[in-house]
Motif scaffolding. Sequence first.
Motif, PDB file in Angstrom:
ATOM      1  N   LEU A   5       0.845  -1.200   0.000  1.00 13.04           N
ATOM      2  CA  LEU A   5       0.000   0.000   0.000  1.00 13.04           C
ATOM      3  C   LEU A   5       0.882   1.252   0.000  1.00 13.04           C
ATOM      4  CD1 LEU A   5      -2.598   1.708   0.414  1.00 13.04           C
ATOM      5  CD2 LEU A   5      -2.443   1.201   2.833  1.00 13.04           C
ATOM      6  N   HIS A   6       1.929   1.249   0.829  1.00 10.72           N
ATOM      7  CA  HIS A   6       2.810   2.425   0.868  1.00 10.72           C
ATOM      8  C   HIS A   6       3.511   2.626  -0.486  1.00 10.72           C
ATOM      9  CE1 HIS A   6       5.421   5.519   2.341  1.00 10.72           C
ATOM     10  NE2 HIS A   6       6.503   4.812   2.041  1.00 10.72           N
ATOM     11  N   VAL A   7       3.975   1.518  -1.055  1.00 14.45           N
ATOM     12  CA  VAL A   7       4.647   1.594  -2.363  1.00 14.45           C
ATOM     13  C   VAL A   7       3.672   2.140  -3.409  1.00 14.45           C
ATOM     14  CG1 VAL A   7       5.646   0.181  -4.221  1.00 14.45           C
ATOM     15  CG2 VAL A   7       6.350  -0.199  -1.843  1.00 14.45           C
ATOM     16  N   LEU A   8       2.431   1.632  -3.407  1.00 18.99           N
ATOM     17  CA  LEU A   8       1.421   2.117  -4.359  1.00 18.99           C
ATOM     18  C   LEU A   8       1.146   3.602  -4.144  1.00 18.99           C
ATOM     19  CD1 LEU A   8      -0.781   1.379  -6.516  1.00 18.99           C
ATOM     20  CD2 LEU A   8      -2.352   1.120  -4.591  1.00 18.99           C
ATOM     21  N   ASP A   9       1.045   4.007  -2.881  1.00 19.33           N
ATOM     22  CA  ASP A   9       0.792   5.408  -2.535  1.00 19.33           C
ATOM     23  C   ASP A   9       1.891   6.292  -3.157  1.00 19.33           C
ATOM     24  OD1 ASP A   9      -0.453   7.495  -1.289  1.00 19.33           O
ATOM     25  OD2 ASP A   9       0.051   6.911   0.763  1.00 19.33           O
ATOM     26  N   VAL A  10       3.142   5.856  -3.038  1.00 17.50           N
ATOM     27  CA  VAL A  10       4.274   6.624  -3.582  1.00 17.50           C
ATOM     28  C   VAL A  10       4.194   6.656  -5.117  1.00 17.50           C
ATOM     29  CG1 VAL A  10       6.791   6.641  -3.855  1.00 17.50           C
ATOM     30  CG2 VAL A  10       5.778   6.125  -1.609  1.00 17.50           C
ATOM     31  N   LEU A  11       3.909   5.509  -5.729  1.00 17.25           N
ATOM     32  CA  LEU A  11       3.858   5.434  -7.197  1.00 17.25           C
ATOM     33  C   LEU A  11       2.753   6.330  -7.750  1.00 17.25           C
ATOM     34  CD1 LEU A  11       4.218   1.559  -7.580  1.00 17.25           C
ATOM     35  CD2 LEU A  11       6.017   3.281  -7.855  1.00 17.25           C
ATOM     36  N   LEU A  12       1.579   6.293  -7.109  1.00 11.58           N
ATOM     37  CA  LEU A  12       0.467   7.120  -7.584  1.00 11.58           C
ATOM     38  C   LEU A  12       0.756   8.596  -7.333  1.00 11.58           C
ATOM     39  CD1 LEU A  12      -2.533   4.909  -6.431  1.00 11.58           C
ATOM     40  CD2 LEU A  12      -1.753   5.270  -8.774  1.00 11.58           C
ATOM     41  N   ALA A  13       1.459   8.891  -6.236  1.00 16.72           N
ATOM     42  CA  ALA A  13       1.807  10.284  -5.933  1.00 16.72           C
ATOM     43  C   ALA A  13       2.762  10.828  -6.994  1.00 16.72           C
ATOM     44  CB  ALA A  13       2.429  10.378  -4.543  1.00 16.72           C
ATOM     45  N   ILE A  14       3.638   9.980  -7.516  1.00 10.00           N
ATOM     46  CA  ILE A  14       4.541  10.428  -8.595  1.00 10.00           C
ATOM     47  C   ILE A  14       3.699  10.854  -9.796  1.00 10.00           C
ATOM     48  CG2 ILE A  14       6.284   9.634 -10.263  1.00 10.00           C
ATOM     49  CD1 ILE A  14       7.452   7.876  -7.979  1.00 10.00           C
ATOM     50  N   GLY A  15       2.714  10.027 -10.163  1.00  7.41           N
ATOM     51  CA  GLY A  15       1.837  10.367 -11.290  1.00  7.41           C
ATOM     52  C   GLY A  15       1.039  11.630 -11.024  1.00  7.41           C
ATOM     53  N   ARG A  16       0.509  11.746  -9.807  1.00  4.02           N
ATOM     54  CA  ARG A  16      -0.320  12.900  -9.458  1.00  4.02           C
ATOM     55  C   ARG A  16       0.518  14.171  -9.416  1.00  4.02           C
ATOM     56  NH1 ARG A  16      -2.301  10.543  -5.200  1.00  4.02           N
ATOM     57  NH2 ARG A  16      -1.757  12.053  -3.610  1.00  4.02           N
ATOM     58  N   SER A  17       1.714  14.073  -8.849  1.00  4.24           N
ATOM     59  CA  SER A  17       2.597  15.235  -8.761  1.00  4.24           C
ATOM     60  C   SER A  17       2.911  15.746 -10.164  1.00  4.24           C
ATOM     61  CB  SER A  17       3.881  14.857  -8.017  1.00  4.24           C
ATOM     62  OG  SER A  17       4.815  15.888  -8.132  1.00  4.24           O
ATOM     63  N   ALA A  18       3.182  14.801 -11.079  1.00  4.92           N
ATOM     64  CA  ALA A  18       3.502  15.190 -12.459  1.00  4.92           C
ATOM     65  C   ALA A  18       2.286  15.835 -13.125  1.00  4.92           C
ATOM     66  CB  ALA A  18       3.957  13.968 -13.254  1.00  4.92           C
ATOM     67  N   ALA A  19       1.104  15.254 -12.904  1.00  2.00           N
ATOM     68  CA  ALA A  19      -0.101  15.769 -13.567  1.00  2.00           C
ATOM     69  C   ALA A  19      -0.508  17.132 -13.011  1.00  2.00           C
ATOM     70  CB  ALA A  19      -1.250  14.773 -13.399  1.00  2.00           C
ATOM     71  N   GLU A  20      -0.279  17.339 -11.703  1.00  2.00           N
ATOM     72  CA  GLU A  20      -0.786  18.561 -11.054  1.00  2.00           C
ATOM     73  C   GLU A  20       0.328  19.566 -10.741  1.00  2.00           C
ATOM     74  OE1 GLU A  20      -2.978  17.149  -7.636  1.00  2.00           O
ATOM     75  OE2 GLU A  20      -4.153  15.770  -8.869  1.00  2.00           O
ATOM     76  N   SER A  21       1.553  19.265 -11.135  1.00  2.00           N
ATOM     77  CA  SER A  21       2.715  20.142 -10.895  1.00  2.00           C
ATOM     78  C   SER A  21       2.791  20.607  -9.442  1.00  2.00           C
ATOM     79  CB  SER A  21       2.650  21.393 -11.783  1.00  2.00           C
ATOM     80  OG  SER A  21       2.629  21.020 -13.118  1.00  2.00           O
ATOM     81  N   ARG A  22       2.774  19.642  -8.527  1.00  2.00           N
ATOM     82  CA  ARG A  22       2.896  20.038  -7.115  1.00  2.00           C
ATOM     83  C   ARG A  22       3.592  18.949  -6.309  1.00  2.00           C
ATOM     84  NH1 ARG A  22      -1.274  18.092  -3.622  1.00  2.00           N
ATOM     85  NH2 ARG A  22      -2.766  16.806  -4.746  1.00  2.00           N
ATOM     86  N   VAL A  23       4.103  19.372  -5.159  1.00  2.00           N
ATOM     87  CA  VAL A  23       4.758  18.433  -4.241  1.00  2.00           C
ATOM     88  C   VAL A  23       3.664  17.677  -3.494  1.00  2.00           C
ATOM     89  CG1 VAL A  23       6.223  18.295  -2.185  1.00  2.00           C
ATOM     90  CG2 VAL A  23       6.720  19.983  -3.959  1.00  2.00           C
ATOM     91  N   ILE A  24       3.848  16.353  -3.329  1.00  2.00           N
ATOM     92  CA  ILE A  24       2.810  15.578  -2.636  1.00  2.00           C
ATOM     93  C   ILE A  24       3.390  14.911  -1.391  1.00  2.00           C
ATOM     94  CG2 ILE A  24       1.262  13.581  -2.842  1.00  2.00           C
ATOM     95  CD1 ILE A  24       0.538  14.558  -5.525  1.00  2.00           C
ATOM     96  N   GLU A  25       2.685  15.109  -0.276  1.00  2.00           N
ATOM     97  CA  GLU A  25       3.065  14.435   0.959  1.00  2.00           C
ATOM     98  C   GLU A  25       2.409  13.063   0.986  1.00  2.00           C
ATOM     99  OE1 GLU A  25       3.426  16.045   5.173  1.00  2.00           O
ATOM    100  OE2 GLU A  25       3.442  17.804   3.838  1.00  2.00           O
ATOM    101  N   ILE A  26       3.175  12.052   1.346  1.00  2.00           N
ATOM    102  CA  ILE A  26       2.643  10.690   1.311  1.00  2.00           C
ATOM    103  C   ILE A  26       1.869  10.426   2.606  1.00  2.00           C
ATOM    104  CG2 ILE A  26       3.278   8.240   1.112  1.00  2.00           C
ATOM    105  CD1 ILE A  26       3.903   9.966  -1.392  1.00  2.00           C
ATOM    106  N   GLY A  27       0.614   9.977   2.452  1.00  2.00           N
ATOM    107  CA  GLY A  27      -0.238   9.783   3.635  1.00  2.00           C
ATOM    108  C   GLY A  27       0.073   8.509   4.397  1.00  2.00           C
ATOM    109  N   SER A  28       0.564   7.486   3.691  1.00  2.00           N
ATOM    110  CA  SER A  28       0.775   6.187   4.342  1.00  2.00           C
ATOM    111  C   SER A  28       2.217   6.035   4.793  1.00  2.00           C
ATOM    112  CB  SER A  28       0.456   5.064   3.351  1.00  2.00           C
ATOM    113  OG  SER A  28       1.364   5.134   2.281  1.00  2.00           O
ATOM    114  N   SER A  29       2.440   5.030   5.630  1.00  2.00           N
ATOM    115  CA  SER A  29       3.800   4.685   6.049  1.00  2.00           C
ATOM    116  C   SER A  29       3.812   3.172   6.266  1.00  2.00           C
ATOM    117  CB  SER A  29       4.144   5.421   7.343  1.00  2.00           C
ATOM    118  OG  SER A  29       5.498   5.235   7.661  1.00  2.00           O
ATOM    119  N   CYS A  30       4.945   2.599   6.560  1.00  2.00           N
ATOM    120  CA  CYS A  30       4.982   1.158   6.848  1.00  2.00           C
ATOM    121  C   CYS A  30       6.271   0.835   7.579  1.00  2.00           C
ATOM    122  CB  CYS A  30       4.902   0.336   5.557  1.00  2.00           C
ATOM    123  SG  CYS A  30       6.334   0.536   4.489  1.00  2.00           S
TER     124      CYS A  30
END
Length: 390
Positions: A338-363
Amino acid sequence: MSASPMNVGIIGCGVISTAYIRGAARSRHILVKSVADIREEAARSQASAMGVGYATIDEMLADPSIEIVINLTIPNAHAEVSTRILEAGKHVYSEKPLTVSVEEAQNLLQLAAKRGLRVGCAPDTFLGASHQACKVLLDDRRIGTVLGGSASFLSRGMEAWHPNPDFFFKSGGGPVLDLGPYYITVLVNLLGPIRLVTATASTGYLTRRIGSGDRAGEDIAVETPTSYSALLIFESGARFSLDASWDVWKHQRSPIEIYGTEGSLLVPDPNFFGDEPKVSERGGDWQAVDISAFAFGERNRTLRTGREVADHRSIGVVDMALAIRQGRPHRANGDLALHVLDVLLAIGRSAAESRVIEIGSSCDRPLPVSTGSSEAVFEVINQTHSGKVA
Ligand SMILES: NC(=O)c1ccc[n+]([C@@H]2O[C@H](COP(=O)([O-])OP(=O)(O)OC[C@H]3O[C@@H](n4cnc5c(N)ncnc54)[C@H](O)[C@@H]3O)[C@@H](O)[C@H]2O)c1
């Protein structure tokens, strides 16, 4: 511990199913009882080719002797199929990515927790000799405090060899979601969770031509970015650059480099299990790291290029089966995925929205694998949980 193997079923009889059936056959701890697929003829033909049982999906889910079902369907079907597996009262081990949204992954983990069932997820390459040796080296502080590094996975796309490569180029595909799980999982296993990401992306080609199989010559539309550059900040403070692309013919970058206060470490390709890491201490020459004491480093597969590699895919399932019997955590687990997926999707979202994303999950960092023989190593119950890197 029971001497009899744990029965497993496989849903999804495509390209990767052969590696899992072969991998399971190498272990005395799991036995593939049956295989199923939405395309029943695919399951029948894989069952007969590999000498395992055939079942419909409903028959498999109703079979009380099967404890774990391995989900080898395409990423967009992972959530639905894994949910059905859990609802049938069985543990699930999924190919990566766990799902294609964080919400689906959270729902899956909640359902599993409610039912007292396990969720496991590929990749399991981080359990192999190469990456376990790196983990020990870093934990022994051979390169001091890790300050940063880089990860690169750059190549042409999968359309050259995969007979049905459509899913790689649709939403839920692309190099970050497809290959990123290997790299991010290895990095989180070595360095702990990631706190922040920022990224950019582009699409190199608008169509891709299928290069093999019945559909060779057919063009498919590309609906996802195929090149990404990202910056990852770990909870430890370490900073990594990540480049992922299917628009590159040739390059000279290492898969993963780690820079510490006392030296540098070259981490082998996270797609495989048995290449030698290299370490340099205080600017000295690169020295090969001896991985012979670690399990799952034996070379057992020859690639199309003729290169011999260690491929022990399915050891994550074996570890999960033994962990269920031993009542301990398994390593390739749902929280990590889940954490790995969160990071991977955040990379896509950051690129699409041109912003820094804080990762909500941890492990937590997964338990290290003890040194020892490949056959026996998961039978050792490791009581100490290595926990997060401070
Ligand atoms: N091919 C590889 O080298 C490779 C390597 C590592 C991981 N993976 C992962 O393994 C998974 C499968 O990849 P693949 O290359 O084997 O794909 P594939 O397309 O060859 O096979 C997928 C199979 O799943 C079946 N399927 C799809 N939806 C289904 C559903 N709802 N219910 C039941 N069956 C369904 C399809 O009929 C097909 O037989 C993916 O998550 C991929 O990321 C693939």
